[in-house]
Design a protein around this motif. Sequence first.
Motif, short mmCIF file in Angstrom:
data_model
loop_
_atom_site.label_atom_id
_atom_site.label_comp_id
_atom_site.label_asym_id
_atom_site.label_seq_id
_atom_site.Cartn_x
_atom_site.Cartn_y
_atom_site.Cartn_z
N TYR A 27 -48.03 -30.49 -38.80
CA TYR A 27 -46.52 -31.02 -39.05
C TYR A 27 -45.74 -30.36 -40.03
CZ TYR A 27 -43.13 -34.54 -38.92
OH TYR A 27 -41.51 -35.05 -38.85
N TYR A 28 -46.28 -30.02 -40.97
CA TYR A 28 -45.39 -29.41 -42.13
C TYR A 28 -45.51 -27.88 -42.13
CZ TYR A 28 -44.45 -33.88 -43.97
OH TYR A 28 -43.77 -35.28 -43.95
N LYS A 29 -46.32 -27.35 -41.38
CA LYS A 29 -46.53 -25.95 -41.31
C LYS A 29 -47.04 -25.45 -42.46
CE LYS A 29 -44.61 -25.73 -36.97
NZ LYS A 29 -44.56 -26.89 -36.62
N LEU A 30 -48.11 -25.96 -43.15
CA LEU A 30 -48.66 -25.60 -44.49
C LEU A 30 -49.78 -24.56 -44.02
CD1 LEU A 30 -49.01 -29.07 -46.15
CD2 LEU A 30 -47.18 -27.35 -46.44
N MET B 91 -45.76 -38.44 -42.51
CA MET B 91 -45.12 -37.34 -41.48
C MET B 91 -43.68 -37.99 -41.23
SD MET B 91 -48.39 -36.07 -39.68
CE MET B 91 -49.47 -37.32 -39.56
N GLN B 92 -42.72 -37.60 -41.56
CA GLN B 92 -41.40 -37.74 -41.23
C GLN B 92 -40.37 -36.46 -41.76
OE1 GLN B 92 -39.65 -40.96 -43.51
NE2 GLN B 92 -41.75 -41.48 -44.30
N ASP B 93 -39.36 -36.67 -40.94
CA ASP B 93 -38.34 -35.21 -41.55
C ASP B 93 -37.95 -35.26 -42.83
OD1 ASP B 93 -38.73 -34.85 -38.61
OD2 ASP B 93 -36.68 -36.04 -38.10
N HIS C 298 -59.24 -35.07 -38.81
CA HIS C 298 -58.05 -35.20 -38.02
C HIS C 298 -56.72 -35.27 -38.54
CE1 HIS C 298 -56.04 -35.70 -34.01
NE2 HIS C 298 -55.67 -36.67 -34.54
N LEU C 299 -56.63 -36.46 -39.34
CA LEU C 299 -55.32 -36.79 -40.25
C LEU C 299 -55.07 -35.32 -40.78
CD1 LEU C 299 -53.21 -38.32 -41.14
CD2 LEU C 299 -54.50 -39.18 -42.70
N LEU C 300 -55.87 -34.80 -41.65
CA LEU C 300 -55.36 -33.47 -42.23
C LEU C 300 -55.17 -32.44 -41.46
CD1 LEU C 300 -55.13 -31.88 -44.99
CD2 LEU C 300 -57.57 -31.36 -44.68
#
Length: 1577
Positions: free
Chosen positions: A145-148, A105-107, A137-139
């Motif tokens: 984070y990526y608005k999936l 998870m990074q830009d 939780h990770l999912l």
Amino acid sequence: MRRCRLFPEYKAHSPEALWRHLTARHDWSSISLWMEEFQAQETVSPQQSKWPPLSAAVIEQNTCCSRHMRNAILDQLARCGIFLASELEDFELLLLRLSRIGGVMQDALPVQSYRSSAGCNFDSQVILYCLEHGLQHLLYVYLDYYKLSPGNCPFLEKKELHEAHPWLEFLVQCRQVSSNLTDPKLIFQASLANAQISIPTNQASVSSMLLEGHTLLALATTMYAPGGVSQVIQHEDSENCLKKVDPQLLKMALTPYPKLKAALFPQCTAPSILPSDITLYHLIQSLPPFDPSRLFGWQSANTLAIGDAAGQLPHFSSPDLVSKYAVVEQLSYTYYLHHGRPSFAFGTFLVQELIKSKTPKQLIQQVGKEAYTLGLSSFHNPSVGAACVCFLELLGLSSLKLRVDLKMANVVLGSRRRNEDAHPSFIRESLAEKLSKLADGDRATTEELLVLLEEGVWDSIEQQGFNRLSSESSSQWSLVLQFCMLHDMKLSVSYLRECAKANDWLQFLVHSQLHNYHPEEVETLLQYFSPVLQSHLKLASEKLSSGSISKDDSCLQELQKNKETSDFFEILHRCSDESASWCWLLAEAVRHRVPILSVLASCIQGASAVPCLCVWIVTSVEDKVAAEAIEHIQISVEDHHWSLEDLSIIWRTVLTRRKIHTLIRGFRLFIKDSPLLLIMEMYELCVFFKNYGKAKVKLVEFQKSLEMLDTVATRVLPVIPATWMREQVCFLLKLMPQQCETQYELQKVLQLFVGMEQLFSDGPDVQKLYRLSQVLKDTPITISPAVISSYSTESLQRECRSILEKLKADGQFAVARRVAELASLPVDGLVIEQLTQEMQMLTHTQQWSLKQARLDFWRKCHENFKKNSVSNRAASSFFSSQAPEASEHPAEQGSLEERHLLLTLAGHWLAQEEPVPVEELEELEKQIWLCRIAQHTCGGAEEETKPSLSQHKLAPAELSSDSSASEFSFSKLAALNTSKYLDLNGLPSKEMCENTLEHREQESLNTLIGQLLDGGCVHEASRVCRYFRVYSQDLVLLLHCRALASAEASMEDLHSEIRALLSNATLPEDLESPGVPLRKVHSNMCLLSASSLDSLSFAMVPPTDEVARSLQTLISRCLHGKDYCRQVLCLYELAKELGCSYGDVATRDSEAMLRAILASQRPDRCRQAQVFINTQGLEPDTVAELVAEEVTRELLTPSEGAGEKQPFNLAEESQTFLQLTALCQDRTLVGMKLLDKIPSVPHGELSCTTELLILAHHCFTCACYMEGIIRVLQAARMLTDNHLAPNEEYGLVVRLLTGIGRYNEMTYIFDLLHQKHYFEVLMRKKLDPTGTLKTALLDYIKRCHPGDSEKHNMIALCFSMCREIGENHEAAACIQLKLIESQPWEESLKDGAQLKQLLLKALTLMLDAAESYAKDSCVRQALHCNRLTKLITLQIHFLNSGQNTMLINLGHQKLMDCIMTLPRFYQASIVAEAYDFVPDWAEVLYQQVILKGDFSYLEEFKQQKLLKPNIFEDISKKYKQHQPTDRVTENLKKLLSYCEDIYLYYKLAYEHKFFEIVNMLLKDPQTGCCLKDMLAG
């Protein structure tokens, strides 16, 4: 330095080797530079790149560093989106790599273009990974984070994932709800997904929730469904089965909730009246805290509200509520400050207090103090502190003190929280208490807070990673000083004290001056400095306090410089009056030796830099150097016009005196952009600083700038021409090696110049000099400076010769050889000298007395000569010179052998001279033969049984002089084996022979000549006879044979004795007389082997002409050399058959001759070829190559021309090809050559390729060469897949399969033919002469197509495989029986017709199977099928007769019960035989005969089986075990009457007390006597 030297050469290296080199040495700087270029390779052109091309594959396979550096390399590449193939294939490794560079998870995630082997992108792969490992939780965090969502990630909508992981659907639906809070359908779907987790067995729906007992969950879910609860109550049908609910089911589920049920399903008084809508108020009507009749009256939907209910929603500003319950309080400015609203606070203060105040200034001061106190008390609340600061500014008061104290408080608070274990609230409260005392002006508290602030600042500096004494630390310390000044305290000296302790005098002075410390405070801190700095700082402090320099000192200095200053200014004043002012200044500079005047002259417009530079250098160096630099000037120096020629002389003079610093300063002043500065800096770094690494960098930069200058010079006229610059650089580079003081410096300088040869116009060969210095670096020998100063190839060679002499004297031959190679000097003398010294050392040891040691030494000498390319003449002379020494004891056999070896080696080397000195060789050969004669003479009779030296072979582990002499034998020298020695003329005759040898020596020579002739060395034998003028009858016979065969001599030209022999002789019946044995000899290269002599016998046909008869006559008379004569005869016959002369056959190349024989297409060509191969002794490799070539040619011949290819006659062609392959003894070689021919086959000639593979396989199979067989099978697979199958050449596919015949390894062909419906072609009987194909076909059908009975039967029928047909029929019948067994017997009986049909089908198949087995004489299987046929027939009989007894498919445990139930013995027998079961017949008879009294059963039993005595005994035992009835007893008595054993009959009757039977037996005249005798015995 090494990296700088190699850097320009990196691009030419192999990327794999260079990467291994750098990583193995952990050269991180070079690796980083290379990776930076690799990452920017799209923007950098190949011409600009400094490194070879790099790839991820190179990095993965050639990294040789530690794990830490490997991870650092891969991390840096991963940040740029470059990953190894292994990491991209293993997703866990990829995640591990991403975790090291920032996680998933990074830009800017560097895996945007990732695709897995299954085609999934990175997001899909992460989702799969989280699902497989249960990382909910990770999912969730990843998707958020990526608005999936399913909209931008369709992978989330996969049904398979939802079914396997129900929580995924719930997670996705919940995230969709959060994205659109106004859509109730999303909540409904989320609730269904939640229910799916609770009810994993069924599809989640409202009905399934009710059925599983989740009533409230179902009801809550229905609230968000389209239509809500109304669709259930009003019985509305819904198309969506998920939300469709049966009202009756809902009523039943609401039974535990009667009030809720009554609300949703009220009792209607009339059927026509529909129930009213159920609202929320109806649902909460019965809940005690809520009364809808009195509450929620302001909502129009509340139909239960009464008239006096409140019609408005209550709120805190309601007038009624305020008047009744509110507490009214006026808000002051402190309230607004507490809430962070400074503008309201200021307005309130103005309105409420300031307007009414009579002393506004005092009030403002008082309010400001209160605001200050309030800000300090709320220091932990930034909004309150900021409000107080703003409020003070609005009041017109300074907020600096409050801001500083707030900053101080927060610094202290942060430090204490980090360093103390107390609770944060306790720390904050204790600090707030101190701040309240600070606001009151408590001095002790202020000092305590100062100490805390200092500690907090130090802690903050350490936390930020600053140096304690850096400028950043000093700027942070300003907070402490502001705090001290604002609270009227002495400035803190903690920072200054730390500076003093660290001896940081600069930061100490800067900080003290910046913050205006008092001198007294600073002086007290000087004691912390070191003594030296302490004294300096004290002195500086005193001078600062005493002020500037005194006036007296200034006047004194002014007086000292007064005269020079007046002269200097006078010169400048006069300069303005001169026309060429800058030239006049240069003249004055030379006259007064003032360099500054030349600098000023260069500043005048129009001045030239070169004259100014010349004058500056001349006036700056010492007088002696200046005089040398200007001695070429004939006129006055002041009037001289300086030019580049003067600068060149000055340059050389100054460099010779090593005044490089003056040159550098001069060029920096006058020509600062000159490339010569780089070369001078390089000189300085080498000569004075010995920094060769930086010097290399400067030299490379100079070379680049010089190239750039050449391009610029065409457009702009430079100050110094490039040509002049190159001359001066060349002088400097030549001078540097001469100025080196040590050998190490010389080596480094030469290494520096390697690759820069273009800078030398006519300089030395730097590469050679550097290599020479490298060679001599570990020796005390140095290179003479004269070589460098006056370099030439001749001078270098002279110097190298001198060095060679010194190295030879020191015994350093390896180094000397390298020097000789470098200078291209011959190493003959060096190698010979080294070997001579080694030999002298060995002669002083006992080892030299050993024969084997000396032989090893001579062999070593020979190898050294070859290795070092010693001249042939020198090597020959060496061995010749050692030969007399080796024969000091001529009587010793070992000495003769050693001399023989040395002379042979000398001749071997001499024969390589161009042109060959034939006379010297002949003389050497004569000396060798003298040794051989002496050896044979000394050896006596033992030598006669030994083979000749030229053919002698030893065991691999043995090395002797004989084996070495054989290796270098003169028999192989083409220069000696000329045709003149085969001529009849010149051969000694009986009359011309001269006996120069003793008798024993003559006998030895004759024996040796005979050995030569037996070995076929006719040339050598002829030479030996000429050397010693010896007559050999066998040699004469051999030469006459050859002369007759080649037609060089007719019958009239033969010697008289030979003519007489031929005229008187008759042809014998055998080719050789029985009295002359055939001697077996070892073959030489040009001769027949003994094993091949027998193979020639079939070639000896009866003579057909006079010459052949003469040849056979001569053969019969020959004692030695008979094989050579046979070879001549064979070649003569072969020449006649081929229609050419003997000379053509004999002189023609053996390979070409064999090729012609093979291509002749004669029926007996294989025989002729075999004879020729054995005659000529061709190597197996040559034969294999020619055979493969001919086979390939013949395979391709039918396809030549425009016509279509004629089909092969496989039987004839295959037999012919197999005969050709048999010509070579080593079939493995033939197979390999055939495989090698396949790539040369023209494209499209698939038939040829197929036959080559088949023949190669045959060869490998004959030789049992498994590797070759594997290669053939691999090639066959490639041929089939890539050529035959795509071109639909199924005929060739079948030919390839049957030709190779390895069906188990080639099942892919079966698959191909089966798939292409070409399988029936394999069933042609001609394809399977051995019978292995049919077995392979059946095995393939069984394994790969077990259900294809049609093909199985077809194959079996085609090949008349009755046994397999029977097996197939039997298996089919068993399948019918299995079908009956698949359901209970009672169920099968209900459909009797179907059962009978299955049994009849099984019966028919069993009959066919038995018949097929019988045809193939499979008796056991046929009998088994017959027994089963009877069983099935009996079962059909039972069904037809209405009996339901089950006979088929019985288990072993049920067989006995079945047999017991059968009424007839033949039926029981059929069942027992069908199952190969042996029942307990005693038990069966007991049941049938004794208990049931069925003696007809017993009669049937007697007809088929014997009533053995043990049956009666077993029945008797069973009778005793039960309580018999009279009927049973009578049946037993009757059964006993069938017993033929009288004694057993009597015994059993007596045991059961059947006395009437006993008396009857005793009284019976036929049995009584016998029984009495037996009883008496």
